[in-house]
Design a protein around this motif. Structure first.
Motif, PDB file in Angstrom:
ATOM      1  N   ASP A  51     -49.859 -70.560  12.038  1.00 32.06           N
ATOM      2  CA  ASP A  51     -47.852 -71.081  12.476  1.00 32.06           C
ATOM      3  C   ASP A  51     -46.984 -69.842  13.447  1.00 32.06           C
ATOM      4  O   ASP A  51     -46.202 -70.619  13.538  1.00 32.06           O
ATOM      5  CB  ASP A  51     -47.691 -71.046  11.240  1.00 32.06           C
ATOM      6  CG  ASP A  51     -48.554 -72.834  10.680  1.00 32.06           C
ATOM      7  OD1 ASP A  51     -48.336 -73.502  11.576  1.00 32.06           O
ATOM      8  OD2 ASP A  51     -48.084 -72.968   9.339  1.00 32.06           O
ATOM      9  N   THR A  52     -46.861 -69.090  12.953  1.00 34.65           N
ATOM     10  CA  THR A  52     -46.291 -67.800  13.395  1.00 34.65           C
ATOM     11  C   THR A  52     -46.807 -68.071  15.163  1.00 34.65           C
ATOM     12  O   THR A  52     -44.775 -67.374  15.329  1.00 34.65           O
ATOM     13  CB  THR A  52     -46.730 -66.797  12.873  1.00 34.65           C
ATOM     14  OG1 THR A  52     -47.719 -66.235  13.914  1.00 34.65           O
ATOM     15  CG2 THR A  52     -46.677 -66.817  12.073  1.00 34.65           C
ATOM     16  N   LEU A  53     -48.022 -68.345  15.461  1.00 39.48           N
ATOM     17  CA  LEU A  53     -47.408 -68.353  17.386  1.00 39.48           C
ATOM     18  C   LEU A  53     -47.032 -69.744  17.777  1.00 39.48           C
ATOM     19  O   LEU A  53     -48.066 -70.543  18.188  1.00 39.48           O
ATOM     20  CB  LEU A  53     -49.020 -68.662  17.257  1.00 39.48           C
ATOM     21  CG  LEU A  53     -49.242 -67.009  17.363  1.00 39.48           C
ATOM     22  CD1 LEU A  53     -51.221 -66.731  17.913  1.00 39.48           C
ATOM     23  CD2 LEU A  53     -48.888 -66.113  17.655  1.00 39.48           C
ATOM     24  N   ASP A  54     -45.665 -70.262  17.004  1.00 33.26           N
ATOM     25  CA  ASP A  54     -44.450 -71.067  17.512  1.00 33.26           C
ATOM     26  C   ASP A  54     -44.576 -71.431  19.547  1.00 33.26           C
ATOM     27  O   ASP A  54     -44.167 -72.517  19.611  1.00 33.26           O
ATOM     28  CB  ASP A  54     -44.000 -71.374  16.369  1.00 33.26           C
ATOM     29  CG  ASP A  54     -42.762 -70.651  16.752  1.00 33.26           C
ATOM     30  OD1 ASP A  54     -42.738 -69.702  18.003  1.00 33.26           O
ATOM     31  OD2 ASP A  54     -41.366 -70.571  15.809  1.00 33.26           O
ATOM     32  N   ALA A  55     -44.712 -70.495  19.900  1.00 34.66           N
ATOM     33  CA  ALA A  55     -44.718 -70.873  21.551  1.00 34.66           C
ATOM     34  C   ALA A  55     -46.129 -70.250  22.323  1.00 34.66           C
ATOM     35  O   ALA A  55     -46.277 -70.969  23.653  1.00 34.66           O
ATOM     36  CB  ALA A  55     -43.843 -69.893  21.870  1.00 34.66           C
ATOM     37  N   ALA A  56     -46.840 -70.471  21.350  1.00 31.56           N
ATOM     38  CA  ALA A  56     -48.489 -70.340  22.458  1.00 31.56           C
ATOM     39  C   ALA A  56     -49.407 -71.129  21.378  1.00 31.56           C
ATOM     40  O   ALA A  56     -49.742 -71.418  20.167  1.00 31.56           O
ATOM     41  CB  ALA A  56     -48.491 -68.558  22.207  1.00 31.56           C
ATOM     42  N   PRO A  57     -50.082 -71.763  22.402  1.00 35.47           N
ATOM     43  CA  PRO A  57     -51.064 -72.447  21.490  1.00 35.47           C
ATOM     44  C   PRO A  57     -52.582 -71.402  20.822  1.00 35.47           C
ATOM     45  O   PRO A  57     -52.868 -70.976  21.573  1.00 35.47           O
ATOM     46  CB  PRO A  57     -51.824 -73.600  22.913  1.00 35.47           C
ATOM     47  CG  PRO A  57     -50.969 -73.595  24.145  1.00 35.47           C
ATOM     48  CD  PRO A  57     -50.122 -72.343  23.609  1.00 35.47           C
TER      49      PRO A  57
END
Length: 284
Positions: A113-119
């Protein structure tokens, strides 16, 4: 006598080496590619007959020094050397009983969830997709809507209709496809009767001649960072860098992909990441 995994590995790696790679002079035309058996045997410090018995599956488990000599003769990487030792020991090691895979820890799901701009997604030992965030759902074209057999990273690379049709993802060296196939080999040296693995290899080999060819190369290595070539109707980027991290659970990895800064694709991923729910897991 039927071919053994150890014999197949030795034969495949021998075929990959040219005489010049081993510091040997060229000696006219060769009927088959690679080194001759007697050349490998001499470099490994064993007899040609002993080496032939190893390739043919007629020799019991070789000693550690013999295996190390073969690794040097065949110029194996550290991962391939370990794979060779596990292959040699495997016939005398009882197969572990099948165990139900543990659920993903909440901390792993929170990390997605923290990687909200990265798949980003998590894979299991056979690269089944176990969980993914919303940007990854966009990149993978909605894995939650597809049957279980298609929720697999190898299927995405070799069989998905949206896969990149150039050789960028499936070249024999340095591609995500080659690395995934090598990792599949490396992870399963101890599990020759793993039904899930055997079924996956059979299905992918039938659907993708490229996968079958890479599988027959017998390369073994852990997953590593690289580049993914993208062919996707909703994304503008054509290449995404990615990294891969091993997780504490056996055979599980986290893959994360990065679009170019301030690109339309990065903005598309960020927009997808703002949607709720963010993280999805594969149905059991």
């Amino acid at each position: 006598m039927p071919e053994t995994p150890l014999g197949a590995f030795l034969r495949a790696r021998r075929a990959r080496l040219a005489p010049a790679d081993a510091g040997l002079p060229a000696s006219g035309r060769r009927r088959t590619p690679g080194l001759r058996r007697e050349e490998v045997a001499a470099r490994a410090g064993i007899s040609a007959d002993y080496y032939a018995r190893l390739e043919q599956g007629r020799q019991r488990v070789p000693t550690g020094p013999v295996l190390d000599g073969l690794a040097e003769a065949l110029q194996l990487t550290a991962a391939e050397r370990g794979y060779l030792h596990r292959l040699a020991a495997r016939p005398h090691r009882p197969a572990p009983p099948p165990a139900e895979a543990p659920a993903l820890p909440p901390t792993t799901l929170a990390l997605l969830d923290t990687l909200d701009a990265a798949p980003a997604f998590v894979t299991g030992p056979t690269f089944d997709l176990l969980a993914w965030n919303r940007p990854a759902a966009l990149l993978l074209a909605g894995p939650e809507r597809r049957p279980a057999r298609e929720r697999n990273l190898l299927w995405q690379v070799f069989c998905c209709p949206y896969r990149d049709r150039s050789q960028g993802n499936t070249a024999a060296e340095g591609s995500i496809g080659a690395d995934l196939v090598a990792s599949l080999r490396a992870q399963h040296a101890d599990r020759p009767r793993d039904r899930a693995l055997l079924a996956l290899v059979h299905r992918l080999s039938a659907d993708s001649p490229v996968f079958a060819e890479l599988w027959d190369r017998h390369r073994a290595a852990p997953p590593r960072p690289g580049r993914l070539h993208v062919r996707h109707p909703a994304l503008a980027a054509t290449v995404l860098d990615y990294t891969v991290l091993p997780l504490p659970e056996d055979g599980r990895h986290l893959f994360a992909f990065l679009a170019p800064p301030d690109s339309p694709t990065r903005h598309a991923f960020a927009a997808a990441g703002r949607d709720r729910p963010r993280t999805a897991t594969a149905p059991r």
